[in-house]
Structure formats: structure tokens, C-alpha cells
Design a protein around this motif. Structure first.
Motif, short mmCIF file in Angstrom:
data_model
loop_
_atom_site.label_atom_id
_atom_site.label_comp_id
_atom_site.label_asym_id
_atom_site.label_seq_id
_atom_site.Cartn_x
_atom_site.Cartn_y
_atom_site.Cartn_z
N LEU A 288 11.44 56.31 62.77
CA LEU A 288 10.33 55.57 63.39
C LEU A 288 9.32 55.88 64.65
O LEU A 288 8.30 55.74 64.69
CB LEU A 288 10.89 54.24 63.28
CG LEU A 288 11.01 53.33 62.03
CD1 LEU A 288 12.04 52.21 62.32
CD2 LEU A 288 9.96 53.19 61.33
N THR A 289 10.33 56.33 65.37
CA THR A 289 9.78 56.61 66.91
C THR A 289 9.02 57.82 66.58
O THR A 289 7.93 58.13 67.15
CB THR A 289 10.79 56.95 68.16
OG1 THR A 289 11.82 57.82 67.58
CG2 THR A 289 11.49 55.57 68.32
N ASP A 290 9.40 58.84 65.76
CA ASP A 290 8.59 60.20 65.49
C ASP A 290 7.22 59.43 64.49
O ASP A 290 6.35 60.56 64.71
CB ASP A 290 9.34 61.10 64.49
CG ASP A 290 10.41 61.85 65.25
OD1 ASP A 290 10.52 61.65 66.63
OD2 ASP A 290 11.54 62.41 64.54
N ALA A 291 7.18 58.57 63.87
CA ALA A 291 6.27 58.14 63.31
C ALA A 291 5.12 57.29 64.05
O ALA A 291 3.94 56.78 63.60
CB ALA A 291 6.64 57.34 62.07
N GLY A 292 5.48 57.24 65.40
CA GLY A 292 4.70 56.46 66.39
C GLY A 292 5.01 54.99 66.41
O GLY A 292 4.32 54.39 67.27
N GLY B 31 6.74 52.05 68.26
CA GLY B 31 7.10 51.72 69.77
C GLY B 31 8.15 50.67 69.69
O GLY B 31 8.13 49.75 69.13
N PHE B 32 9.07 50.84 70.66
CA PHE B 32 10.37 50.11 70.69
C PHE B 32 10.46 49.36 72.34
O PHE B 32 10.34 50.26 73.07
CB PHE B 32 11.52 50.52 70.46
CG PHE B 32 11.56 51.03 68.92
CD1 PHE B 32 12.43 50.28 68.12
CD2 PHE B 32 11.10 52.05 68.47
CE1 PHE B 32 12.66 50.66 67.12
CE2 PHE B 32 11.28 52.45 67.02
CZ PHE B 32 12.09 51.64 66.38
N ASP B 33 10.23 47.94 72.32
CA ASP B 33 10.63 47.17 73.45
C ASP B 33 11.65 46.78 73.70
O ASP B 33 11.99 45.75 72.77
CB ASP B 33 9.34 46.46 73.91
CG ASP B 33 7.87 46.90 73.74
OD1 ASP B 33 7.50 47.26 74.83
OD2 ASP B 33 7.33 47.34 72.76
N ALA B 34 12.64 46.78 74.83
CA ALA B 34 13.75 46.20 74.93
C ALA B 34 13.48 45.09 76.03
O ALA B 34 13.10 45.47 77.21
CB ALA B 34 14.86 47.16 75.32
N GLY C 224 0.67 57.24 62.55
CA GLY C 224 -0.39 57.07 63.14
C GLY C 224 -1.61 56.30 62.65
O GLY C 224 -2.59 56.59 62.91
N LYS C 225 -1.18 55.64 61.41
CA LYS C 225 -2.37 55.10 60.76
C LYS C 225 -2.26 53.54 61.21
O LYS C 225 -3.20 52.53 60.66
CB LYS C 225 -2.40 54.84 59.19
CG LYS C 225 -2.05 56.29 58.63
CD LYS C 225 -3.40 56.91 58.51
CE LYS C 225 -3.34 58.26 58.02
NZ LYS C 225 -4.67 58.97 57.89
N ALA C 226 -1.52 52.99 61.87
CA ALA C 226 -1.46 51.68 62.67
C ALA C 226 -0.58 51.79 63.80
O ALA C 226 0.23 52.54 64.18
CB ALA C 226 -0.67 50.67 61.76
N ASP C 227 -1.03 50.84 64.71
CA ASP C 227 0.07 50.53 65.86
C ASP C 227 0.91 49.73 65.38
O ASP C 227 0.60 48.17 65.53
CB ASP C 227 -1.24 50.00 67.14
CG ASP C 227 -2.11 51.12 67.28
OD1 ASP C 227 -1.90 52.41 67.38
OD2 ASP C 227 -3.15 50.83 67.76
N GLY D 184 14.08 56.10 72.89
CA GLY D 184 12.77 55.47 72.37
C GLY D 184 12.43 54.41 72.83
O GLY D 184 11.08 53.85 72.68
N PHE D 185 13.27 53.57 73.61
CA PHE D 185 13.04 52.37 74.27
C PHE D 185 12.12 52.45 75.19
O PHE D 185 12.44 53.36 76.18
CB PHE D 185 14.16 51.67 74.39
CG PHE D 185 14.65 50.76 73.18
CD1 PHE D 185 13.96 49.54 72.87
CD2 PHE D 185 15.67 51.13 72.51
CE1 PHE D 185 14.48 48.83 71.65
CE2 PHE D 185 16.40 50.46 71.21
CZ PHE D 185 15.76 49.08 71.05
#
Length: 147
Positions: free
Chosen positions: A95-99, A101-104, A63-66, A122-123
Motif C-alpha cells: 500500500l505504501t508503494d502504491a502511494g 499514506g499512513f498516520d499514527a 497514483g489515481k487517488a489520494d 511508512g508511518f
């Protein structure tokens, strides 16, 4: 004599204003990092996922960075749900739990014959393609990293 006093008072006021502005800027919260990672090479999947975790940890935790990862080309095969290695799935879930994002890439998905449900959870789909998504995120102020 009066002119010198007025000049000194004006300069003192100007420098005082600048000092107040500088002090206010120093107390403002730092800008939240916005970063997009680019992954296309299948042999770099574990390395890049490790970089993402290091980034999350380095900024102070979830949650500290996008942070986003855009995946296209051969690297997407590592995220096919039926073929994904257990440690890849575990790293991605963390990583998804940490926020993160994954783009396919939609173009790669089409070329590989997979749908969103065929990928590890998560994608989201980069409908216009992975490279277009990378450019869009950069236009939105995301820093581009390709480890």
C-alpha cells in the motif's frame, strides 16, 4: 415582429452557451478522489488494509487517488515492528508503494510507549492526535470512511 426575432435570437444564444458549458464540463477529467480511512480496532486491521487495496485497485491503480489511513488506539499495536504479523507488514508495504499514506496518532504512540522507529516503515506521526488529523483531512476535502 422585430421584438420576437430579437427574443428568439437571445434565447437561442443563451441555450447555445449553456450547451457549450455542459459539453466542456463533460470532457473535463473527473476530480481525483481524496479519502481518509479511520482505524482504531485491532480486530479490523487486515479487513481495513484489504479495503485500502480494493480502493487502490478500484480507482485504476497506484497514483489515481489520494488515500490516507489514520491509526489510533488499540489498532496501532498491530503495526509495532517487533510484533507485526508478516502479512500485515507485506500488505502495508504494498500500500505504501502504491502511494497510500499512513498516520499514527501521537497520543496513542505515547500511551503505548512507542516511537516512530518502533512502527512498521511508512508511518508519519499525527502530532496533534489521530482524531484531530481526521478532522483536518476532512476539512481539506477528504471523504471519511470507517469500515
Amino acid at each position: 415582429m422585430l421584438r420576437r426575432s430579437m427574443l428568439r435570437a437571445s434565447l437561442a444564444g443563451l441555450f447555445g452557451t449553456l450547451a457549450v458549458r455542459e459539453a466542456a464540463a463533460a470532457t473535463e477529467a473527473p476530480t481525483r478522489q481524496r479519502v481518509v480511512y479511520h482505524l482504531a480496532d485491532v480486530d479490523r486491521v487486515v479487513f481495513v488494509l484489504g479495503n485500502l487495496q480494493n480502493h487502490v485497485d478500484g480507482v485504476g491503480g497506484p497514483g489515481k487517488a489520494d488515500i490516507r489511513l489514520v491509526v489510533h488506539g488499540p489498532a496501532l499495536r498491530a503495526f509495532h515492528a517487533l510484533a507485526a504479523e508478516d502479512h500485515t507488514v507485506a500488505m502495508m508495504k504494498k500500500l505504501t508503494d502504491a502511494g497510500v499514506g499512513f498516520d499514527a496518532c501521537a497520543n496513542t504512540m505515547k500511551a503505548q510507549g512507542v516511537k516512530l522507529d518502533d512502527l512498521t516503515p511508512g508511518f508519519v506521526v499525527a502530532e496533534k492526535g489521530g482524531v484531530v488529523r481526521l478532522a483536518e483531512l476532512q476539512q481539506q476535502g477528504y471523504a471519511y470512511l470507517r469500515p
